[in-house]
Design an enzyme around this catalytic site. Structure first.
Site, mmCIF file in Angstrom:
data_model
loop_
_atom_site.group_PDB
_atom_site.id
_atom_site.type_symbol
_atom_site.label_atom_id
_atom_site.label_comp_id
_atom_site.label_asym_id
_atom_site.label_seq_id
_atom_site.Cartn_x
_atom_site.Cartn_y
_atom_site.Cartn_z
ATOM 1 N N HIS A 201 0.804 -1.220 0.000
ATOM 2 C CA HIS A 201 0.000 0.000 0.000
ATOM 3 C C HIS A 201 0.835 1.268 0.000
ATOM 4 C CE1 HIS A 201 -3.969 -1.472 -0.597
ATOM 5 N NE2 HIS A 201 -3.435 -2.600 -0.136
ATOM 6 N N ARG A 308 -11.810 1.824 -2.066
ATOM 7 C CA ARG A 308 -11.393 0.914 -0.978
ATOM 8 C C ARG A 308 -11.956 1.450 0.331
ATOM 9 N NH1 ARG A 308 -6.283 0.657 -4.283
ATOM 10 N NH2 ARG A 308 -5.867 -1.556 -4.662
ATOM 11 N N ARG A 344 -16.404 -0.833 -2.884
ATOM 12 C CA ARG A 344 -16.068 -2.172 -2.419
ATOM 13 C C ARG A 344 -16.360 -2.214 -0.929
ATOM 14 N NH1 ARG A 344 -10.038 -4.368 -2.824
ATOM 15 N NH2 ARG A 344 -9.640 -2.921 -1.117
ATOM 16 N N GLU A 443 -10.239 -12.470 -7.074
ATOM 17 C CA GLU A 443 -8.856 -12.334 -6.619
ATOM 18 C C GLU A 443 -8.337 -13.616 -5.973
ATOM 19 O OE1 GLU A 443 -8.735 -8.686 -4.176
ATOM 20 O OE2 GLU A 443 -10.699 -9.172 -3.378
ATOM 21 N N ASN A 466 -3.844 -7.888 -7.907
ATOM 22 C CA ASN A 466 -2.838 -7.824 -6.832
ATOM 23 C C ASN A 466 -2.895 -9.088 -5.989
ATOM 24 O OD1 ASN A 466 -2.613 -5.275 -7.804
ATOM 25 N ND2 ASN A 466 -3.645 -4.278 -6.092
ATOM 26 N N ASP A 467 -4.110 -9.449 -5.614
ATOM 27 C CA ASP A 467 -4.247 -10.656 -4.809
ATOM 28 C C ASP A 467 -4.264 -11.911 -5.675
ATOM 29 O OD1 ASP A 467 -4.243 -9.954 -2.045
ATOM 30 O OD2 ASP A 467 -6.090 -8.845 -2.408
ATOM 31 N N ARG A 477 2.531 -10.692 -1.648
ATOM 32 C CA ARG A 477 2.635 -9.468 -2.450
ATOM 33 C C ARG A 477 3.445 -8.375 -1.773
ATOM 34 N NH1 ARG A 477 -3.560 -7.089 -2.427
ATOM 35 N NH2 ARG A 477 -2.686 -5.009 -2.486
ATOM 36 N N CYS A 514 -9.179 -4.232 -11.792
ATOM 37 C CA CYS A 514 -8.923 -3.095 -10.897
ATOM 38 C C CYS A 514 -7.640 -3.280 -10.091
ATOM 39 C CB CYS A 514 -10.100 -2.834 -9.971
ATOM 40 S SG CYS A 514 -10.348 -4.128 -8.758
HETATM 41 C C1 PEP Z 1 -6.472 -6.485 -5.774
HETATM 42 O O1 PEP Z 1 -6.281 -7.406 -4.981
HETATM 43 O O2 PEP Z 1 -6.072 -6.513 -6.952
HETATM 44 C C2 PEP Z 1 -7.169 -5.270 -5.349
HETATM 45 C C3 PEP Z 1 -7.474 -4.318 -6.206
HETATM 46 O O3 PEP Z 1 -7.444 -5.149 -4.025
HETATM 47 P P1 PEP Z 1 -6.380 -4.623 -2.935
HETATM 48 O O4 PEP Z 1 -5.160 -4.153 -3.644
HETATM 49 O O5 PEP Z 1 -7.071 -3.536 -2.194
HETATM 50 O O6 PEP Z 1 -6.170 -5.857 -2.127
HETATM 51 MG MG MG Z 2 -7.288 -7.425 -3.071
#
Ligand code: PEP
Ligand code: MG
Length: 595
Positions: A201, A308, A344, A443, A466-467, A477, A514
């Site tokens: 993040h 988020r 979300r 995800e 991302n996940d 990650r 996303c």
């Molecule tokens: C993801 O996992 O791709 C996502 C957009 O959610 P976050 O990055 O908030 O886990």
């Molecule tokens: Mg995620």
């Protein structure tokens, strides 16, 4: 790898992961601190009073800093964010905490740092066990305050963000959300951290602020001296310490052309993201706080594809009630109308705001009690949020999205709660959109593999790469030690995405991306060619992704995707995508990070 000790005089180049493109050159501002930097040391009886005095003066210094920061935040940001600092001062004034540290120094005859760490951990664990949700949420505050006391005790050259008077490059072990909350964009021009990864993040924050950043530098921050010149090349993932005159001249030229290209991109703001042969791909934004709506509009995004919502809590460290949530959602939707906003539902746990979900006490928080699992186990908490989102939907283009779905049952249970929330609002004559679209994030591999079943229960999919990448490849990650294994273009990831896209289209629902992959200008042609309908990304990525989409054709993108899906490694896919960009939009390669 970086050398153990940096050479004192000459230029020194370090390699990390570029997570936010661009170049920043300026004086370094080390915010470095590692919890293990003060090892345990035995004390003689004579040294004990001195050690206690040392602890007490660190407390006084910490309080002085908090009062100062509180005053500054109150003026520049407002009472909400300042509230976190008031809680920090309360922790500092808690006699149970302070007396326990002093008692243990006497008893164990060791220096105060390890004692503070022990007491703070026990204090936080005790808070986690109490029934009261408010007290449980204070664990993050205890940790933040502890960090600050320890920083003051080590009396190193580590700075504090309140000392930041001019444009500087932040150098840190890692950055906590409470650090980034204090950033002033005009004073932080870049950052370099020892830890982190491209989807942590901290990295996402750097991209949304358009600040060049390099992470995973290993041992840089311990060795940095405040004020020394540092160059952060976020595009190439390089940090140059004490750059030579020739390096500065070379980078000066690059910075100039970067500015020119960026200036050109601003002209695209009001143009649509449409391929040369007329295929339109709406580009939306990912945001975390209502304040970021300005950035969404400034960069020409068509609404928000991912809000988020859990950051409504992290930014104030408490749970907002229904009215506060409805106000926040309504404010965002009103400002972005007629564009859509996808809210979300709370994705708590994993790497985000873990105190409310107690995920910090779990062995595997990413696989633990988080997101939809936590919400379904706390139906009143979840329903409050659903009601607030529904209320914001009455006159606006609002959508709901559930995170971390792993099975159909979770979607059905969530939809049952949504139906109950709707029935309550109807009974209260409170208006809302009866046909509010409901989607899920894909995800988790199980969701991608059962996408055709899930598609029957929702109105859209949004692929959270991302996940999805971390769960498919079993690569954390946020862990820089395995960062090279984190490959969004890995054939296994692409296969799951292709499966998801096919299932969505068979069920005539839209499919979006996303995750951070959706904001990659290099990968945009691949995603378009695979059939993704919309992309959502940090606002600052919108212009460059738009420029790439406008320079390709759908046929060319499909051809690329066809080839990519037959390749055997993520590296080959990336090379193929980069070569297409090199052909159609070569200057783009300077404006994106090397993935
Ligand atoms: C993801 O996992 O791709 C996502 C957009 O959610 P976050 O990055 O908030 O886990
Ligand atoms: Mg995620």
């Amino acid at each position: 790898m970086i050398p153990e000790t940096l050479p004192a005089e000459s230029e020194c180049v370090l390699h990390g992961i570029g997570v936010s493109p661009g170049v920043a050159i300026g004086p370094a501002f080390p915010l470095s601190y590692r919890d293990d930097s003060a090892p345990e040391r035995s004390l003689t009886d004579d040294e004990i009073p001195l050690e206690i005095a040392r602890f007490e003066s660190a407390l006084i210094e910490t309080r002085r800093q908090l009062v100062d920061i509180h005053r500054g935040v109150l003026q520049s940001v407002g009472p909400r964010s300042a509230g976190i600092l008031e809680v920090h001062m309360m922790v500092l004034d808690d006699s149970a905490f302070v007396e326990e540290v002093i008692r243990r120094i006497h008893r164990s005859k060791i220096n105060c740092e390890p004692v503070i760490r022990q007491v703070s951990t026990q204090y936080a664990e005790a808070l986690l066990k109490v029934g009261d949700a408010y007290l449980r949420e204070r664990t993050a505050d205890v940790q933040d305050v502890t960090r600050r006391i320890l920083r003051n005790l080590c009396g190193q050259a580590a700075g504090d963000l309140r000392d930041l008077m001019e444009a500087q490059v932040i150098v840190a072990d890692d950055l906590a959300p409470s650090d980034t909350a204090l950033f002033r964009k005009d004073r932080v021009i870049g950052f370099a951290t020892d830890q982190g990864s491209s989807t942590s993040h901290t990295a996402i924050m750097a991209r949304s602020l358009s600040i060049p950043a390099v992470v995973a530098l290993g041992g840089l921050c311990r060795q940095m001296i405040r004020g020394e010149t540092i160059l952060v090349d976020g595009t190439r993932g390089r940090v140059i310490l004490r750059p030579s005159a020739s390096t500065l001249a070379e980078y000066g030229r690059r910075v100039k052309s970067l500015r020119e290209w960026q200036e050109e991109l601003t002209h695209l703001k009001d143009l649509p993201a449409v391929t040369g042969d007329g295929h339109r791909i709406p580009l939306r934004s990912n945001i975390e706080l209502p304040d970021e709506v300005d950035e969404v509009l400034r960069h020409g995004a068509e609404g928000v594809g991912l809000f988020r919502s859990e950051y409504l809590m992290t930014s104030r460290n408490s749970v907002p009630d229904e009215q506060e949530q409805a106000d926040a959602y309504n404010q965002i939707a009103t400002r972005l109308a007629p564009y859509p906003v996808t809210f979300r539902t709370f994705d708590l746990g994993g790497d985000k705001f873990t105190d409310a979900t107690q995920a910090s006490a779990e062995k595997n928080p990413f696989l633990g009690f988080r997101a939809i699992r936590y919400c379904l186990a706390h139906p009143d908490f979840f329903k409050t949020q659903l009601r607030a989102i529904l209320r914001a939907s009455s006159n606006h283009n609002v959508r709901i999205m559930y995170p971390m779905v792993s099975s159909l049952a979770e979607v059905q249970q969530s939809n049952d709660l949504l139906r109950a929330a709707k029935a309550e609002l109807r009974a209260e004559s409170c208006p809302f959109d009866e046909n509010i679209p409901v989607g899920i994030m894909i995800e988790i591999p199980s969701a991608a593999l059962t996408a055709s079943t899930l598609a029957g229960a929702v109105d859209f999919f949004s692929i959270g790469t991302n996940d999805l990448v971390q769960y498919t490849l079993a690569v954390d990650r946020g862990n820089e030690r395995v960062a090279t294994l984190y490959e969004p273009t890995h054939p296994a990831v692409l296969s799951l995405m292709a499966m998801t896209i096919r299932a969505a289209h068979e069920h005539k629902i839209s499919v979006e991306v996303c995750g951070e992959m959706g904001g990659s200008a290099v990968l945009a042609p691949l995603l378009v060619g695979m059939g993704v309908d919309e992309l959502s990304m940090v606002p600052s990525a919108v212009p460059i992704v738009k420029s790439v989409i406008r320079r390709i054709t759908l046929d060319r993108a499909r051809d690329l995707a066809q080839k990519a899906l037959h390749l055997e490694s993520g590296g080959e896919v990336l090379t193929l995508c980069r070569s297409l960009i090199g052909e159609v939009a070569p200057e783009t390669l300077e404006l994106v990070t090397r993935m």
